[in-house]
Design a protein around this motif. Structure first.
Motif, PDB file in Angstrom:
ATOM      1  N   VAL A 160       0.837  -1.202   0.000  1.00 36.10           N
ATOM      2  CA  VAL A 160       0.000   0.000   0.000  1.00 36.10           C
ATOM      3  C   VAL A 160       0.871   1.251   0.000  1.00 36.10           C
ATOM      4  N   MET A 161       1.874   1.282   0.869  1.00 41.61           N
ATOM      5  CA  MET A 161       2.761   2.443   0.926  1.00 41.61           C
ATOM      6  C   MET A 161       3.589   2.572  -0.351  1.00 41.61           C
ATOM      7  N   ALA A 162       3.870   1.440  -1.002  1.00 42.64           N
ATOM      8  CA  ALA A 162       4.602   1.508  -2.263  1.00 42.64           C
ATOM      9  C   ALA A 162       3.773   2.223  -3.328  1.00 42.64           C
ATOM     10  N   VAL A 163       2.464   1.903  -3.379  1.00 42.14           N
ATOM     11  CA  VAL A 163       1.577   2.572  -4.338  1.00 42.14           C
ATOM     12  C   VAL A 163       1.448   4.059  -3.993  1.00 42.14           C
ATOM     13  N   VAL A 164       1.311   4.361  -2.692  1.00 42.27           N
ATOM     14  CA  VAL A 164       1.200   5.761  -2.270  1.00 42.27           C
ATOM     15  C   VAL A 164       2.470   6.527  -2.618  1.00 42.27           C
ATOM     16  N   SER A 165       3.623   5.941  -2.383  1.00 49.08           N
ATOM     17  CA  SER A 165       4.889   6.604  -2.703  1.00 49.08           C
ATOM     18  C   SER A 165       5.011   6.849  -4.202  1.00 49.08           C
ATOM     19  N   TRP A 166       4.588   5.858  -4.991  1.00 47.19           N
ATOM     20  CA  TRP A 166       4.661   6.023  -6.439  1.00 47.19           C
ATOM     21  C   TRP A 166       3.747   7.149  -6.909  1.00 47.19           C
ATOM     22  N   LEU A 167       2.519   7.222  -6.360  1.00 48.61           N
ATOM     23  CA  LEU A 167       1.584   8.278  -6.751  1.00 48.61           C
ATOM     24  C   LEU A 167       2.120   9.652  -6.353  1.00 48.61           C
ATOM     25  N   LEU A 168       2.705   9.754  -5.164  1.00 43.96           N
ATOM     26  CA  LEU A 168       3.261  11.041  -4.726  1.00 43.96           C
ATOM     27  C   LEU A 168       4.437  11.465  -5.600  1.00 43.96           C
ATOM     28  N   THR A 169       5.264  10.507  -5.986  1.00 43.45           N
ATOM     29  CA  THR A 169       6.400  10.832  -6.850  1.00 43.45           C
ATOM     30  C   THR A 169       5.930  11.310  -8.219  1.00 43.45           C
ATOM     31  N   VAL A 170       4.933  10.616  -8.779  1.00 44.59           N
ATOM     32  CA  VAL A 170       4.393  11.032 -10.078  1.00 44.59           C
ATOM     33  C   VAL A 170       3.757  12.417  -9.985  1.00 44.59           C
ATOM     34  N   ALA A 171       2.994  12.662  -8.911  1.00 44.72           N
ATOM     35  CA  ALA A 171       2.369  13.975  -8.741  1.00 44.72           C
ATOM     36  C   ALA A 171       3.410  15.078  -8.611  1.00 44.72           C
ATOM     37  N   THR A 172       4.515  14.775  -7.941  1.00 47.06           N
ATOM     38  CA  THR A 172       5.572  15.774  -7.795  1.00 47.06           C
ATOM     39  C   THR A 172       6.205  16.118  -9.131  1.00 47.06           C
ATOM     40  N   LEU A 173       6.453  15.102  -9.944  1.00 46.90           N
ATOM     41  CA  LEU A 173       7.113  15.337 -11.229  1.00 46.90           C
ATOM     42  C   LEU A 173       6.157  15.919 -12.265  1.00 46.90           C
ATOM     43  N   VAL A 174       4.894  15.484 -12.245  1.00 48.69           N
ATOM     44  CA  VAL A 174       3.935  15.889 -13.282  1.00 48.69           C
ATOM     45  C   VAL A 174       3.265  17.212 -12.944  1.00 48.69           C
ATOM     46  N   TRP A 175       3.036  17.488 -11.675  1.00 47.72           N
ATOM     47  CA  TRP A 175       2.286  18.691 -11.294  1.00 47.72           C
ATOM     48  C   TRP A 175       3.164  19.732 -10.601  1.00 47.72           C
ATOM     49  N   VAL A 176       3.878  19.340  -9.548  1.00 48.82           N
ATOM     50  CA  VAL A 176       4.615  20.322  -8.750  1.00 48.82           C
ATOM     51  C   VAL A 176       5.769  20.932  -9.544  1.00 48.82           C
ATOM     52  N   LEU A 177       6.534  20.108 -10.245  1.00 46.52           N
ATOM     53  CA  LEU A 177       7.688  20.631 -10.983  1.00 46.52           C
ATOM     54  C   LEU A 177       7.287  21.615 -12.079  1.00 46.52           C
ATOM     55  N   PRO A 178       6.305  21.314 -12.958  1.00 44.04           N
ATOM     56  CA  PRO A 178       5.880  22.346 -13.928  1.00 44.04           C
ATOM     57  C   PRO A 178       5.317  23.600 -13.261  1.00 44.04           C
ATOM     58  N   PHE A 179       4.609  23.425 -12.155  1.00 41.62           N
ATOM     59  CA  PHE A 179       4.075  24.590 -11.444  1.00 41.62           C
ATOM     60  C   PHE A 179       5.197  25.499 -10.968  1.00 41.62           C
ATOM     61  N   ILE A 180       6.266  24.911 -10.443  1.00 45.38           N
ATOM     62  CA  ILE A 180       7.378  25.718  -9.929  1.00 45.38           C
ATOM     63  C   ILE A 180       8.109  26.423 -11.068  1.00 45.38           C
ATOM     64  N   ILE A 181       8.420  25.683 -12.142  1.00 42.21           N
ATOM     65  CA  ILE A 181       9.188  26.281 -13.238  1.00 42.21           C
ATOM     66  C   ILE A 181       8.401  27.400 -13.915  1.00 42.21           C
ATOM     67  N   TYR A 182       7.144  27.128 -14.227  1.00 40.53           N
ATOM     68  CA  TYR A 182       6.321  28.156 -14.863  1.00 40.53           C
ATOM     69  C   TYR A 182       6.045  29.307 -13.891  1.00 40.53           C
ATOM     70  N   GLY A 183       5.834  28.973 -12.617  1.00 41.02           N
ATOM     71  CA  GLY A 183       5.588  30.017 -11.626  1.00 41.02           C
ATOM     72  C   GLY A 183       6.788  30.913 -11.400  1.00 41.02           C
ATOM     73  N   MET A 184       7.999  30.342 -11.464  1.00 44.79           N
ATOM     74  CA  MET A 184       9.191  31.176 -11.313  1.00 44.79           C
ATOM     75  C   MET A 184       9.297  32.176 -12.455  1.00 44.79           C
ATOM     76  N   GLY A 185       8.990  31.727 -13.673  1.00 45.10           N
ATOM     77  CA  GLY A 185       9.020  32.656 -14.797  1.00 45.10           C
ATOM     78  C   GLY A 185       8.001  33.769 -14.661  1.00 45.10           C
ATOM     79  N   LEU A 186       6.779  33.426 -14.266  1.00 42.01           N
ATOM     80  CA  LEU A 186       5.746  34.442 -14.084  1.00 42.01           C
ATOM     81  C   LEU A 186       6.079  35.358 -12.907  1.00 42.01           C
ATOM     82  N   SER A 187       6.683  34.808 -11.858  1.00 42.05           N
ATOM     83  CA  SER A 187       7.038  35.626 -10.696  1.00 42.05           C
ATOM     84  C   SER A 187       8.064  36.679 -11.066  1.00 42.05           C
ATOM     85  N   LEU A 188       9.056  36.300 -11.876  1.00 39.57           N
ATOM     86  CA  LEU A 188      10.064  37.267 -12.299  1.00 39.57           C
ATOM     87  C   LEU A 188       9.487  38.274 -13.288  1.00 39.57           C
ATOM     88  N   LEU A 189       8.598  37.812 -14.171  1.00 36.51           N
ATOM     89  CA  LEU A 189       8.029  38.713 -15.172  1.00 36.51           C
ATOM     90  C   LEU A 189       7.078  39.720 -14.543  1.00 36.51           C
TER      91      LEU A 189
END
Length: 310
Positions: free
Chosen positions: A203-232
């Protein structure tokens, strides 16, 4: 209605048939589709195609997942969080275009020097350096932001202070959002999510996998795009007042120049090129900031003293 405009929006003159109300622009009338062409209209057309000119076109069908992504995806959320959204804000397309051109020219100059003098070994190293520079700039801006806004509010007259503080809520939320997004990665390392220590059972393996995917698919693009908008958009400080972004940018760019001097940036570059890189950015940003303040004053009647009600 605000401290700078206590009368509110312009009102229509009183008419005996109804009370005065805010001015409403006239709505464009659609072309008549059931009038012959020689009378200025178009004959009725069979559904669904073809539609006569001027007739409202049906919206293209969008799938459920695409609608969800447009509503809650990282790019859509970053635009809501980091773009200014005050309804009565003055938007100057010329200023926005000049800021983008200055940003692209500065980035191109830095990349050219980086490759010309072999400051990095690969394109990934250059991208990593630019990402690190952007993150340092975000950190300096996050530290400078509350100090600058605090002094800005204290210098304002009492009638404007409460409204300035209210307008500073969304820019403050943008600062917290970018810091919170970046904090996800050290939290993942400290919690053991990054190296798989949380996967103690299936169960924890599935949860860890979902959290890792969410971090790479959602959090990382949010940070990169947000940094650009924050500076602009300088952490969407135009929501506070239109004169805040150029003044805050002017303060930030000279702070970063001092940081680059003390950290020894562009080591290995000839002295003349190094001086041009260290001073070229701050001087160009200073010129653009003063030009933007002058354009706001002459074209829109917005001044720093007016924002402070001095």
């Amino acid at each position: 209605m605000s401290a700078w405009n206590p009368q509110g929006p312009p009102q229509q003159p009183h008419h005996p048939q109804g009370p005065p109300g805010p001015l409403v622009p006239p709505q464009p009338q659609p072309y008549p589709y059931n009038v012959p062409p020689h009378q200025g209209g178009y004959p009725p057309q069979p559904y669904p195609y073809p539609y006569p000119p001027g007739y409202p076109q049906p919206a293209p069908r969008v799938g459920v997942f695409r609608r969800m992504w447009r509503a809650g995806g990282p790019i859509a959320i970053a635009r809501r969080v980091f773009r200014p959204s005050r309804p009565d804000r003055v938007e100057d397309a010329v200023v926005a275009r000049i800021q983008k051109i200055r940003t692209y020219v500065g980035l191109g100059a830095v990349l050219w020097v980086t490759y010309s003098y072999k400051l990095v070994d690969s394109a990934s190293g250059a991208a990593s350096d630019r990402l690190n520079d952007s993150w340092i700039t975000i950190l300096v801006l996050a530290v400078t932001f509350p100090v600058f806004i605090g002094w800005f509010v204290l210098l304002a007259r009492p009638p404007a202070r409460r409204q300035l503080l209210r307008r500073a809520a969304k820019p403050s939320g943008a600062v917290l959002a970018i810091i919170g997004g970046v904090a996800v990665f050290p939290a993942a390392v400290l919690s053991g999510l990054a190296d798989g220590k949380l996967a103690v059972n299936p169960v924890m393996a599935v949860v860890s996998w979902l959290l890792t995917v969410a971090t790479l698919v959602w959090v990382l693009p949010f940070i990169i795009y947000g940094m650009g908008l924050s500076l602009l958009h300088v952490f969407r400080t135009a929501d506070i007042h239109e004169t805040v972004p150029p003044v805050l940018t002017l303060t930030l760019v000279w702070e970063m120049a001092l940081v680059n001097v003390f950290t020894g940036s562009y080591t290995g570059v000839p002295l003349g090129v190094r001086i041009a890189l260290l001073l070229g950015g701050p001087l160009s940003v200073t010129a653009v900031s003063y030009w933007e303040l002058r354009r706001l004053r002459t074209n829109h009647g917005l001044t720093l003293r007016g924002a402070l009600m001095r």
